[in-house]
Design an enzyme around this catalytic site. Sequence first.
Site, PDB file in Angstrom:
ATOM      1  CB  SER A  65     -39.926 -11.511  -1.358  1.00 35.57           C
ATOM      2  OG  SER A  65     -41.099 -11.856  -2.099  1.00 35.57           O
ATOM      3  CD  GLU A  67     -37.226 -15.161   4.572  1.00 33.22           C
ATOM      4  OE1 GLU A  67     -38.311 -14.914   4.008  1.00 33.22           O
ATOM      5  OE2 GLU A  67     -36.774 -14.450   5.487  1.00 33.22           O
ATOM      6  CB  VAL A  90     -42.386  -7.146  -1.918  1.00 32.08           C
ATOM      7  CG1 VAL A  90     -42.181  -6.433  -0.581  1.00 32.08           C
ATOM      8  CG2 VAL A  90     -41.415  -8.323  -2.019  1.00 32.08           C
ATOM      9  CG  HIS A  97     -40.622  -4.659   6.455  1.00 32.39           C
ATOM     10  ND1 HIS A  97     -41.402  -5.778   6.312  1.00 32.39           N
ATOM     11  CD2 HIS A  97     -39.412  -5.103   6.859  1.00 32.39           C
ATOM     12  CE1 HIS A  97     -40.695  -6.852   6.620  1.00 32.39           C
ATOM     13  NE2 HIS A  97     -39.482  -6.465   6.971  1.00 32.39           N
ATOM     14  NE  ARG A 136     -47.588  -4.101 -12.950  1.00 35.82           N
ATOM     15  CZ  ARG A 136     -48.624  -3.268 -12.914  1.00 35.82           C
ATOM     16  NH1 ARG A 136     -49.787  -3.641 -12.325  1.00 35.82           N
ATOM     17  NH2 ARG A 136     -48.551  -2.064 -13.479  1.00 35.82           N
TER      18      ARG A 136
HETATM   19  N1  LIG Z   1     -44.587  -8.019   3.571  1.00 38.28           N
HETATM   20  C1  LIG Z   1     -44.116  -8.980   2.707  1.00 38.28           C
HETATM   21  C2  LIG Z   1     -43.130  -9.895   3.075  1.00 38.28           C
HETATM   22  N2  LIG Z   1     -42.607  -9.871   4.316  1.00 38.28           N
HETATM   23  C3  LIG Z   1     -41.829 -10.986   4.882  1.00 38.28           C
HETATM   24  C4  LIG Z   1     -40.344 -10.949   4.443  1.00 38.28           C
HETATM   25  O1  LIG Z   1     -40.219 -11.332   3.072  1.00 38.28           O
HETATM   26  C5  LIG Z   1     -39.529 -11.924   5.299  1.00 38.28           C
HETATM   27  O2  LIG Z   1     -40.064 -13.228   5.137  1.00 38.28           O
HETATM   28  C6  LIG Z   1     -39.539 -11.533   6.763  1.00 38.28           C
HETATM   29  O3  LIG Z   1     -39.089 -10.188   6.871  1.00 38.28           O
HETATM   30  C7  LIG Z   1     -38.636 -12.448   7.599  1.00 38.28           C
HETATM   31  O4  LIG Z   1     -37.329 -12.437   7.088  1.00 38.28           O
HETATM   32  N3  LIG Z   1     -42.679 -10.808   2.191  1.00 38.28           N
HETATM   33  C8  LIG Z   1     -43.191 -10.859   0.909  1.00 38.28           C
HETATM   34  O5  LIG Z   1     -42.768 -11.697   0.109  1.00 38.28           O
HETATM   35  N4  LIG Z   1     -44.171  -9.967   0.539  1.00 38.28           N
HETATM   36  C9  LIG Z   1     -44.640  -9.028   1.392  1.00 38.28           C
HETATM   37  O6  LIG Z   1     -45.540  -8.228   1.006  1.00 38.28           O
HETATM   38  C1  LIG Z   2     -43.613  -5.301   2.546  1.00 32.01           C
HETATM   39  C2  LIG Z   2     -44.006  -5.599   3.942  1.00 32.01           C
HETATM   40  O1  LIG Z   2     -43.297  -6.216   4.718  1.00 32.01           O
HETATM   41  C3  LIG Z   2     -45.271  -4.950   4.378  1.00 32.01           C
HETATM   42  O2  LIG Z   2     -46.355  -5.718   3.908  1.00 32.01           O
HETATM   43  C4  LIG Z   2     -45.353  -4.838   5.892  1.00 32.01           C
HETATM   44  O3  LIG Z   2     -46.400  -3.977   6.114  1.00 32.01           O
HETATM   45  P1  LIG Z   2     -46.151  -2.654   6.999  1.00 32.01           P
HETATM   46  O4  LIG Z   2     -45.062  -1.844   6.274  1.00 32.01           O
HETATM   47  O5  LIG Z   2     -47.477  -1.933   7.019  1.00 32.01           O
HETATM   48  O6  LIG Z   2     -45.702  -3.129   8.358  1.00 32.01           O
END
Ligand SMILES: Nc1c(NC[C@H](O)[C@H](O)[C@H](O)CO)[nH]c(=O)[nH]c1=O
Ligand SMILES: CC(=O)[C@@H](O)COP(=O)(O)O
Length: 158
Positions: A65, A67, A90, A97, A136
């Site tokens: 997300s 990106e 996400v 994060h 959802r």
């Molecule tokens: N944890 C989730 C992510 N993490 C990856 C980030 O979006 C991104 O690709 C990375 O940080 C490199 O820039 N992305 C999601 O879409 N959903 C998640 O739960």
């Molecule tokens: C939203 C995220 O990037 C998440 O899934 C990463 O998990 P964590 O916060 O446990 O490292």
Amino acid sequence: MASNLKSLSDYSDKNITDMGKKKFAIVVSEWNEEVTESLYQGAYETLIANGVSKDNIIKKMVPGSFELSMGAQWMAQIEEIDAVICLGCVIQGETRHFDFICDAVAHGITNVSLKYNKPVIFGVLTPNTQKQALDRAGGKHGNKGDEAAITAVKMLGF
Ligand SMILES: Nc1c(NC[C@H](O)[C@H](O)[C@H](O)CO)[nH]c(=O)[nH]c1=O
Ligand SMILES: CC(=O)[C@@H](O)COP(=O)(O)O
């Protein structure tokens, strides 16, 4: 209004203008692909149901997300594209994060929309759990992809 009070798939189809020649880009995050593919199907079917031609729907994938903003910009800069729909999910993990991604993508997508003066729709789920996400993405609370697609259609009829 919380999703448990109003289905994401309920919308008025009043005042929908002719979408026959409008072109849409749908940018989809690969993270949580089971969810985001359901969001895409919902968005795609809603666009078709509202008169958009299959040939005028372009699907692009991005890794996550975070990106989506970059993918949205690359599509919005194409003159022939009338609207961009961004779909992602996400899910809250153990760290902050989640907060940084959600904040970045919300602001990023908004900035692209304003920069290119085109609807760039925030179709990103930000649930606490996988179950909330699935509820959802075609579950009991409807499909956020439907909502994102009809939002794009309505904005083009502004
Ligand atoms: N944890 C989730 C992510 N993490 C990856 C980030 O979006 C991104 O690709 C990375 O940080 C490199 O820039 N992305 C999601 O879409 N959903 C998640 O739960
Ligand atoms: C939203 C995220 O990037 C998440 O899934 C990463 O998990 P964590 O916060 O446990 O490292």
